[in-house]
Design a protein around this motif. Structure first.
Motif, PDB file in Angstrom:
ATOM      1  N   GLU A   1      -5.415 -14.697  -0.029  1.00 64.08           N
ATOM      2  CA  GLU A   1      -5.841 -13.278  -0.545  1.00 64.08           C
ATOM      3  C   GLU A   1      -4.927 -13.153  -1.643  1.00 64.08           C
ATOM      4  O   GLU A   1      -5.505 -12.617  -2.899  1.00 64.08           O
ATOM      5  N   ARG A   2      -3.857 -13.443  -1.844  1.00 59.36           N
ATOM      6  CA  ARG A   2      -3.018 -12.878  -3.011  1.00 59.36           C
ATOM      7  C   ARG A   2      -3.140 -13.904  -4.051  1.00 59.36           C
ATOM      8  O   ARG A   2      -3.086 -13.478  -5.170  1.00 59.36           O
ATOM      9  N   ALA A   3      -3.353 -14.953  -3.596  1.00 58.74           N
ATOM     10  CA  ALA A   3      -3.665 -16.089  -4.703  1.00 58.74           C
ATOM     11  C   ALA A   3      -4.606 -15.990  -5.692  1.00 58.74           C
ATOM     12  O   ALA A   3      -4.590 -16.454  -6.698  1.00 58.74           O
ATOM     13  N   ILE A   4      -5.585 -15.201  -5.394  1.00 64.52           N
ATOM     14  CA  ILE A   4      -6.690 -14.712  -6.229  1.00 64.52           C
ATOM     15  C   ILE A   4      -6.356 -14.146  -7.550  1.00 64.52           C
ATOM     16  O   ILE A   4      -6.805 -13.998  -8.428  1.00 64.52           O
ATOM     17  N   MET A   5      -5.146 -13.186  -7.233  1.00 62.33           N
ATOM     18  CA  MET A   5      -4.805 -12.524  -8.531  1.00 62.33           C
ATOM     19  C   MET A   5      -4.231 -13.519  -9.674  1.00 62.33           C
ATOM     20  O   MET A   5      -4.190 -13.186 -10.683  1.00 62.33           O
ATOM     21  N   LEU A   6      -3.812 -14.962  -9.213  1.00 61.26           N
ATOM     22  CA  LEU A   6      -3.459 -15.820 -10.169  1.00 61.26           C
ATOM     23  C   LEU A   6      -4.605 -16.842 -10.485  1.00 61.26           C
ATOM     24  O   LEU A   6      -4.601 -17.427 -11.586  1.00 61.26           O
TER      25      LEU A   6
ATOM     26  N   LEU B   1       1.118  -1.282   0.076  1.00 60.63           N
ATOM     27  CA  LEU B   1      -0.086   0.141  -0.025  1.00 60.63           C
ATOM     28  C   LEU B   1       0.917   1.150  -0.039  1.00 60.63           C
ATOM     29  O   LEU B   1       0.716   2.191  -0.891  1.00 60.63           O
ATOM     30  N   SER B   2       1.767   1.360   1.062  1.00 64.34           N
ATOM     31  CA  SER B   2       2.511   2.622   1.106  1.00 64.34           C
ATOM     32  C   SER B   2       3.295   2.960   0.077  1.00 64.34           C
ATOM     33  O   SER B   2       3.696   4.016  -0.334  1.00 64.34           O
ATOM     34  N   SER B   3       4.041   1.689  -0.654  1.00 62.58           N
ATOM     35  CA  SER B   3       4.993   1.935  -1.906  1.00 62.58           C
ATOM     36  C   SER B   3       4.278   2.875  -2.921  1.00 62.58           C
ATOM     37  O   SER B   3       4.720   3.250  -3.735  1.00 62.58           O
ATOM     38  N   ARG B   4       3.003   2.513  -3.085  1.00 60.78           N
ATOM     39  CA  ARG B   4       2.100   2.849  -4.068  1.00 60.78           C
ATOM     40  C   ARG B   4       1.474   4.495  -3.756  1.00 60.78           C
ATOM     41  O   ARG B   4       1.671   5.334  -4.577  1.00 60.78           O
ATOM     42  N   LEU B   5       1.011   4.388  -2.882  1.00 61.15           N
ATOM     43  CA  LEU B   5       0.297   5.509  -2.217  1.00 61.15           C
ATOM     44  C   LEU B   5       1.168   6.770  -1.743  1.00 61.15           C
ATOM     45  O   LEU B   5       1.094   7.907  -2.250  1.00 61.15           O
TER      46      LEU B   5
ATOM     47  N   VAL C   1      -5.378  -3.904 -13.358  1.00 65.15           N
ATOM     48  CA  VAL C   1      -6.778  -4.514 -13.641  1.00 65.15           C
ATOM     49  C   VAL C   1      -7.605  -5.083 -12.705  1.00 65.15           C
ATOM     50  O   VAL C   1      -8.714  -5.493 -12.743  1.00 65.15           O
ATOM     51  N   ALA C   2      -6.764  -5.280 -11.607  1.00 63.01           N
ATOM     52  CA  ALA C   2      -7.362  -5.761 -10.311  1.00 63.01           C
ATOM     53  C   ALA C   2      -8.488  -4.794  -9.917  1.00 63.01           C
ATOM     54  O   ALA C   2      -9.268  -5.189  -8.955  1.00 63.01           O
ATOM     55  N   TYR C   3      -8.646  -3.685 -10.529  1.00 63.21           N
ATOM     56  CA  TYR C   3      -9.980  -2.730 -10.223  1.00 63.21           C
ATOM     57  C   TYR C   3     -11.003  -3.424 -10.497  1.00 63.21           C
ATOM     58  O   TYR C   3     -12.145  -3.273 -10.104  1.00 63.21           O
ATOM     59  N   TYR C   4     -11.193  -4.131 -11.635  1.00 61.00           N
ATOM     60  CA  TYR C   4     -12.485  -4.962 -12.170  1.00 61.00           C
ATOM     61  C   TYR C   4     -12.364  -6.218 -11.278  1.00 61.00           C
ATOM     62  O   TYR C   4     -11.247  -7.082 -11.234  1.00 61.00           O
TER      63      TYR C   4
ATOM     64  N   PHE D   1     -14.241  -4.169  -3.975  1.00 62.57           N
ATOM     65  CA  PHE D   1     -14.842  -5.359  -3.384  1.00 62.57           C
ATOM     66  C   PHE D   1     -13.636  -6.535  -2.933  1.00 62.57           C
ATOM     67  O   PHE D   1     -14.090  -7.367  -2.132  1.00 62.57           O
ATOM     68  N   ASP D   2     -12.317  -6.209  -2.953  1.00 62.68           N
ATOM     69  CA  ASP D   2     -11.405  -6.839  -2.172  1.00 62.68           C
ATOM     70  C   ASP D   2     -10.165  -5.740  -1.870  1.00 62.68           C
ATOM     71  O   ASP D   2     -10.006  -4.539  -2.367  1.00 62.68           O
ATOM     72  N   PHE D   3      -8.943  -6.284  -1.152  1.00 57.39           N
ATOM     73  CA  PHE D   3      -7.777  -5.534  -0.757  1.00 57.39           C
ATOM     74  C   PHE D   3      -7.211  -5.003  -2.128  1.00 57.39           C
ATOM     75  O   PHE D   3      -6.848  -3.784  -2.239  1.00 57.39           O
ATOM     76  N   PHE D   4      -7.175  -5.650  -3.351  1.00 63.02           N
ATOM     77  CA  PHE D   4      -6.451  -5.167  -4.405  1.00 63.02           C
ATOM     78  C   PHE D   4      -7.376  -4.070  -5.213  1.00 63.02           C
ATOM     79  O   PHE D   4      -6.748  -3.233  -5.736  1.00 63.02           O
ATOM     80  N   SER D   5      -8.630  -4.089  -5.428  1.00 63.35           N
ATOM     81  CA  SER D   5      -9.364  -3.393  -6.036  1.00 63.35           C
ATOM     82  C   SER D   5      -9.672  -1.947  -5.273  1.00 63.35           C
ATOM     83  O   SER D   5      -9.480  -1.006  -5.804  1.00 63.35           O
ATOM     84  N   ASN D   6      -9.644  -2.317  -3.875  1.00 64.25           N
ATOM     85  CA  ASN D   6      -9.664  -0.908  -3.116  1.00 64.25           C
ATOM     86  C   ASN D   6      -8.309  -0.312  -3.017  1.00 64.25           C
ATOM     87  O   ASN D   6      -8.134   0.801  -3.092  1.00 64.25           O
ATOM     88  N   LEU D   7      -7.250  -1.065  -3.092  1.00 62.67           N
ATOM     89  CA  LEU D   7      -5.765  -0.528  -3.594  1.00 62.67           C
ATOM     90  C   LEU D   7      -5.770   0.352  -4.625  1.00 62.67           C
ATOM     91  O   LEU D   7      -5.404   1.598  -4.621  1.00 62.67           O
ATOM     92  N   VAL D   8      -6.267  -0.210  -5.807  1.00 65.20           N
ATOM     93  CA  VAL D   8      -6.434   0.627  -7.084  1.00 65.20           C
ATOM     94  C   VAL D   8      -6.966   1.896  -6.832  1.00 65.20           C
ATOM     95  O   VAL D   8      -6.705   3.004  -7.336  1.00 65.20           O
ATOM     96  N   THR D   9      -8.257   1.893  -6.151  1.00 66.29           N
ATOM     97  CA  THR D   9      -8.854   3.158  -5.994  1.00 66.29           C
ATOM     98  C   THR D   9      -8.330   4.013  -5.115  1.00 66.29           C
ATOM     99  O   THR D   9      -8.357   5.212  -5.336  1.00 66.29           O
TER     100      THR D   9
END
Length: 294
Positions: free
Chosen positions: A257-262, A79-83, A109-112, A129-137
């Motif tokens: 949680e992270r495995a969802i991306m794959l 989170l912090s490295s991006r924000l 594209v984890a936004y979708y 809807f999850d950690f990664f989409s919220n991160l993109v927002t």
């Protein structure tokens, strides 16, 4: 054009810097360590924006680093490295005496929301809807500038494929040994882009004054599934690719949680990217993989 590139020493930054220089632009990198042609994030926060015509932010800790355990500490780092880097750049642009013409951020594209049926373009809803989409927002919100003196562009990137890094770097060895194959069910969509095209879209966004808003940084042939990708990579290497990597192993390595991306994916189309006039060098997976593996 003088371009400031945050996080420009990584895989994408190196490709973008090479392309910008080849097109006659001057590039200054923002990185953690000082060096020639660079300034540090601390310097940028302290002294403000150096004179530039455009800024790009690519900074962010690699989410899928298999050597890092997916725990609260690593989540905070992701989170912090991006924000923080995005906040620093956005603040510096806002305070600059002479605002740059363009400000480009790369997110994902984890936004979708992952789906086996939905198709998403740049106007599709998401981000909640999850950690990664919220991160993109949060990441895209951190980049927003008041007013309209600077053109603002967000490129939501798919999986970046290229020589010497990115996703392919981790996959080549098992596939070369004939041990590659689909991840999990293999039915999930796999939105990808060749590194040359991601650098191309970013350069297009910097140079073309009509480009603004969200662009999907994915190949136009983005109806690829994970199993089709595995098959194409095996074909490019002249190796069989039918040994699946079971979901349980992916979850054990990366955390649930992270495995969802794959294990899950989205069908993302670059409708606005094409509408801006960007012409892809590698629209098809076969040719993209051939160039990478050559």
């Amino acid at each position: 054009m003088r371009v400031l590139v945050g996080g420009g020493t990584g895989f994408i930054g190196t490709a973008l810097t090479q392309l910008l220089k080849a097109r006659g632009h001057e590039v200054t990198l923002v990185s953690r360590k000082p060096g020639p042609g660079r300034i540090t994030w601390d310097e940028l926060a302290r002294s403000g924006l150096p004179r530039c015509d455009a800024a790009v932010n690519l900074a962010g800790e690699n989410i899928l680093n298999p050597l890092r355990r997916w725990n609260e500490a690593f989540r905070k780092e992701v989170l912090s490295s991006r924000l923080e880097t995005t906040h620093i750049l956005a603040r510096a642009i806002t305070k600059a005496a002479e605002a740059p013409q363009a400000w480009v951020l790369v997110t994902g594209v984890a936004y979708y929301q992952p789906s086996l049926t939905a198709e998403y373009d740049e106007d599709s809803p998401g981000g909640d809807f999850d950690f990664f989409s919220n991160l993109v927002t949060k990441w895209e919100t951190a980049a927003r500038l008041p007013g309209d003196s600077t053109r603002q562009v967000v490129v939501r990137s798919g999986v970046v494929l290229g020589r010497g890094g990115g996703a392919i770097g981790h996959m080549l060895l098992p596939f070369r040994l004939g041990l590659g194959g689909p991840i999990g069910s293999g039915h999930q969509f796999f939105s990808w882009i060749h590194i040359g095209d991601l650098a191309g879209i970013l350069t297009h966004a910097l140079e073309a004054s009509h480009v603004q808003g969200v662009l999907n940084g994915v190949a136009p042939a983005s109806t690829t599934t994970n199993a089709e990708f595995a098959q194409a990579l095996g074909t490019a290497l002249g190796r069989p690719a039918f040994i699946p990597l079971p979901s349980a192993i992916v979850q054990a390595i990366f955390g649930r949680e992270r495995a969802i991306m794959l294990l899950e994916g989205q069908k993302v189309v670059p409708r606005r990217t094409l509408a801006t006039g960007y012409q892809y060098s590698f629209p098809e997976l076969g040719a993209a993989l051939k160039e990478i593996i050559a």
